[in-house]
Design an enzyme around this catalytic site. Structure first.
Site, PDB file in Angstrom:
ATOM      1  N   GLU A 216       2.239   6.393  -7.078  1.00 21.46           N
ATOM      2  CA  GLU A 216       1.192   7.270  -7.611  1.00 21.46           C
ATOM      3  C   GLU A 216       1.544   8.746  -7.404  1.00 21.46           C
ATOM      4  OE1 GLU A 216      -2.682   6.071  -6.159  1.00 21.46           O
ATOM      5  OE2 GLU A 216      -2.167   3.960  -6.437  1.00 21.46           O
TER       6      GLU A 216
ATOM      7  N   TYR B 272       0.829  -1.212   0.000  1.00 21.40           N
ATOM      8  CA  TYR B 272       0.000   0.000   0.000  1.00 21.40           C
ATOM      9  C   TYR B 272       0.869   1.270   0.000  1.00 21.40           C
ATOM     10  CZ  TYR B 272      -5.103   0.663   0.254  1.00 21.40           C
ATOM     11  OH  TYR B 272      -6.410   0.875  -0.045  1.00 21.40           O
TER      12      TYR B 272
HETATM   13  C1  LIG Z   1     -11.661  11.469  -8.384  1.00 25.09           C
HETATM   14  C2  LIG Z   1     -10.273  11.528  -7.900  1.00 25.09           C
HETATM   15  C3  LIG Z   1     -10.105  10.975  -6.552  1.00 25.09           C
HETATM   16  C4  LIG Z   1      -8.726  11.074  -6.064  1.00 25.09           C
HETATM   17  C5  LIG Z   1      -8.661  10.781  -4.629  1.00 25.09           C
HETATM   18  C6  LIG Z   1      -7.288  10.554  -4.201  1.00 25.09           C
HETATM   19  C7  LIG Z   1      -7.228  10.024  -2.839  1.00 25.09           C
HETATM   20  C8  LIG Z   1      -6.392   8.787  -2.774  1.00 25.09           C
HETATM   21  C9  LIG Z   1      -6.339   8.221  -1.442  1.00 25.09           C
HETATM   22  C10 LIG Z   1      -5.429   7.028  -1.308  1.00 25.09           C
HETATM   23  C11 LIG Z   1      -5.355   6.160  -2.482  1.00 25.09           C
HETATM   24  C12 LIG Z   1      -4.575   4.928  -2.224  1.00 25.09           C
HETATM   25  C13 LIG Z   1      -3.923   4.499  -3.454  1.00 25.09           C
HETATM   26  C14 LIG Z   1      -3.420   3.125  -3.336  1.00 25.09           C
HETATM   27  C15 LIG Z   1      -3.490   2.318  -4.344  1.00 25.09           C
HETATM   28  C16 LIG Z   1      -3.147   0.917  -4.212  1.00 25.09           C
HETATM   29  O1  LIG Z   1      -3.917   0.039  -4.462  1.00 25.09           O
HETATM   30  S1  LIG Z   1      -1.623   0.497  -3.718  1.00 25.09           S
HETATM   31  C17 LIG Z   1      -1.634  -1.280  -3.719  1.00 25.09           C
HETATM   32  C18 LIG Z   1      -1.978  -1.893  -2.399  1.00 25.09           C
HETATM   33  N1  LIG Z   1      -3.381  -1.786  -2.144  1.00 25.09           N
HETATM   34  C19 LIG Z   1      -4.045  -2.621  -1.342  1.00 25.09           C
HETATM   35  O2  LIG Z   1      -3.501  -3.572  -0.810  1.00 25.09           O
HETATM   36  C20 LIG Z   1      -5.490  -2.366  -1.120  1.00 25.09           C
HETATM   37  C21 LIG Z   1      -6.247  -2.987  -2.153  1.00 25.09           C
HETATM   38  N2  LIG Z   1      -7.618  -2.613  -2.047  1.00 25.09           N
HETATM   39  C22 LIG Z   1      -8.482  -3.279  -1.359  1.00 25.09           C
HETATM   40  O3  LIG Z   1      -8.199  -4.264  -0.742  1.00 25.09           O
HETATM   41  C23 LIG Z   1      -9.882  -2.849  -1.476  1.00 25.09           C
HETATM   42  O4  LIG Z   1     -10.012  -1.971  -2.485  1.00 25.09           O
HETATM   43  C24 LIG Z   1     -10.528  -2.356  -0.207  1.00 25.09           C
HETATM   44  C25 LIG Z   1     -11.799  -1.682  -0.578  1.00 25.09           C
HETATM   45  C26 LIG Z   1      -9.620  -1.376   0.537  1.00 25.09           C
HETATM   46  C27 LIG Z   1     -10.793  -3.631   0.588  1.00 25.09           C
HETATM   47  O5  LIG Z   1     -11.637  -3.474   1.598  1.00 25.09           O
HETATM   48  P1  LIG Z   1     -12.689  -4.596   1.965  1.00 25.09           P
HETATM   49  O6  LIG Z   1     -13.407  -5.072   0.747  1.00 25.09           O
HETATM   50  O7  LIG Z   1     -13.506  -4.065   3.083  1.00 25.09           O
HETATM   51  O8  LIG Z   1     -11.844  -5.796   2.499  1.00 25.09           O
HETATM   52  P2  LIG Z   1     -11.980  -7.328   2.296  1.00 25.09           P
HETATM   53  O9  LIG Z   1     -11.527  -7.908   3.581  1.00 25.09           O
HETATM   54  O10 LIG Z   1     -11.232  -7.721   1.103  1.00 25.09           O
HETATM   55  O11 LIG Z   1     -13.525  -7.669   2.018  1.00 25.09           O
HETATM   56  C28 LIG Z   1     -14.569  -7.550   3.006  1.00 25.09           C
HETATM   57  C29 LIG Z   1     -15.642  -8.596   2.756  1.00 25.09           C
HETATM   58  O12 LIG Z   1     -16.244  -8.446   1.481  1.00 25.09           O
HETATM   59  C30 LIG Z   1     -15.974  -9.602   0.688  1.00 25.09           C
HETATM   60  N3  LIG Z   1     -15.727  -9.162  -0.674  1.00 25.09           N
HETATM   61  C31 LIG Z   1     -15.252  -7.973  -1.047  1.00 25.09           C
HETATM   62  N4  LIG Z   1     -15.131  -7.939  -2.369  1.00 25.09           N
HETATM   63  C32 LIG Z   1     -15.505  -9.144  -2.838  1.00 25.09           C
HETATM   64  C33 LIG Z   1     -15.587  -9.723  -4.119  1.00 25.09           C
HETATM   65  N5  LIG Z   1     -15.205  -9.057  -5.218  1.00 25.09           N
HETATM   66  N6  LIG Z   1     -16.024 -10.984  -4.210  1.00 25.09           N
HETATM   67  C34 LIG Z   1     -16.386 -11.694  -3.128  1.00 25.09           C
HETATM   68  N7  LIG Z   1     -16.336 -11.193  -1.873  1.00 25.09           N
HETATM   69  C35 LIG Z   1     -15.899  -9.933  -1.744  1.00 25.09           C
HETATM   70  C36 LIG Z   1     -14.797 -10.257   1.336  1.00 25.09           C
HETATM   71  O13 LIG Z   1     -14.697 -11.615   1.078  1.00 25.09           O
HETATM   72  C37 LIG Z   1     -15.089  -9.999   2.778  1.00 25.09           C
HETATM   73  O14 LIG Z   1     -16.119 -10.870   3.203  1.00 25.09           O
HETATM   74  P3  LIG Z   1     -16.154 -11.513   4.649  1.00 25.09           P
HETATM   75  O15 LIG Z   1     -14.898 -12.315   4.765  1.00 25.09           O
HETATM   76  O16 LIG Z   1     -17.382 -12.358   4.664  1.00 25.09           O
HETATM   77  O17 LIG Z   1     -16.215 -10.374   5.607  1.00 25.09           O
END
Ligand SMILES: CCCCCCCCCCCCC/C=C/C(=O)SCCNC(=O)CCNC(=O)[C@H](O)C(C)(C)COP(=O)(O)OP(=O)(O)OC[C@H]1O[C@@H](n2cnc3c(N)ncnc32)[C@H](O)[C@@H]1OP(=O)(O)O
Length: 242
Positions: free
Chosen positions: A171, A164
């Site tokens: 970026e 991250y």
């Molecule tokens: C308009 C211009 C705007 C500009 C704004 C600028 C601001 C910028 C701010 C900062 C930007 C950061 C930039 C970084 C970029 C990068 O990616 S760097 C690379 C490293 N990045 C990461 O490691 C993070 C990757 N991203 C994520 O993991 C996600 O996007 C997330 C949203 C942050 C993840 O969150 P979340 O989904 O809550 O976590 P999980 O644990 O994975 O999931 C929760 C539960 O939901 C289920 N689930 C989610 N998606 C799916 C799916 N596609 N299919 C099936 N199930 C899914 C998941 O299984 C979990 O379920 P439970 O286990 O039952 O809880």
């Protein structure tokens, strides 16, 4: 009386059937979506490795994978829809910020400003995104299929600790490299006077975007740290409402 009780039971059964078929449909769609996205990011990883092995340089790499990257990263907008309709338990805001910032990087920075496409920082965020997404989508896929290998679960909730910040560095350096070109060309900007009587300066907009990482990135990072504690250490986390 008896008939209304029966009706209630029938209604309940119908509701349960609807819920079951809805969740079966949602699971089928999510499985398809996650497999497609894993495949897409794997294709990108292979294309990047092949390019580097064949050419021995990163120059021209972005151009060679641009179409595939734009397609799969833009398609990730669907994930905001998944959260909005409630088929995944994730915040619309967290997912929205993550996906929109990526789409912004792809379309409004890297794709629009040719002069920065060969920057090392572009390769940095591309490699980081690719590793992250292959791990993330394969985690979701195996999880849905109830056959999740521990190393994928471990990778999903540990690699981000390093990836991250590295992605953010890539970026931010890329946006920083874009600033002089944006200022010189005046792209996406509107100067007064014009018939709408509106002024917009993309250069300052980019500075605001860079500054917005300061409050937004820690929120995404701490969200992932909470997810990590929940999934790897079984902690019960009470999330605040959106
Ligand atoms: C308009 C211009 C705007 C500009 C704004 C600028 C601001 C910028 C701010 C900062 C930007 C950061 C930039 C970084 C970029 C990068 O990616 S760097 C690379 C490293 N990045 C990461 O490691 C993070 C990757 N991203 C994520 O993991 C996600 O996007 C997330 C949203 C942050 C993840 O969150 P979340 O989904 O809550 O976590 P999980 O644990 O994975 O999931 C929760 C539960 O939901 C289920 N689930 C989610 N998606 C799916 C799916 N596609 N299919 C099936 N199930 C899914 C998941 O299984 C979990 O379920 P439970 O286990 O039952 O809880």
């Amino acid at each position: 009386m008896a008939s209304s009780e029966e009706d209630g039971t029938v209604e309940e059964k119908e509701n349960n059937n609807k819920k079951r078929s809805k969740s079966a449909l949602a699971t089928a769609w999510l499985t398809f979506y996650n497999i497609a996205m894993t495949a897409g990011w794997l294709v990108l990883a292979i294309a990047m490795m092949r390019f580097y092995i064949q050419k021995g340089t990163h120059k021209g790499l972005y151009r060679s994978i641009a179409r595939t990257l734009k397609f799969f990263q833009t398609f990730a907008l669907v994930e905001v829809g998944h959260c909005a309709i409630g088929i995944v338990r994730t915040s619309v805001i967290v997912t929205g910020v993550q996906v929109c910032s990526r789409i912004f990087m792809v379309w409004f920075i890297t794709n629009s400003i040719r002069q920065i496409q060969n920057e090392e920082s572009v390769i940095l965020f591309l490699v980081v995104w690719t590793v992250t997404e292959i791990t993330r989508y394969s985690y979701y896929t195996f999880n849905l299929l109830h056959h999740l290998p521990y190393f994928i679960k471990w990778a999903r909730y540990n690699l981000f600790i390093v990836l991250y910040p590295l992605g953010v560095i890539g970026e931010l350096l890329t946006i920083y490299a874009a600033l002089p070109f944006v200022r010189r060309s005046g792209m996406y900007s509107m100067r007064l006077p014009n018939k709408y009587n509106v002024s917009f300066d993309y250069y300052y907009c980019l500075i605001v975007v860079m500054l917005s990482y300061i409050p937004l990135f820690p929120q995404l990072y701490f969200h992932m740290l909470r997810q990590r504690r929940r999934v790897l250490h079984g902690e019960v986390i009470v999330e605040k409402d959106d």
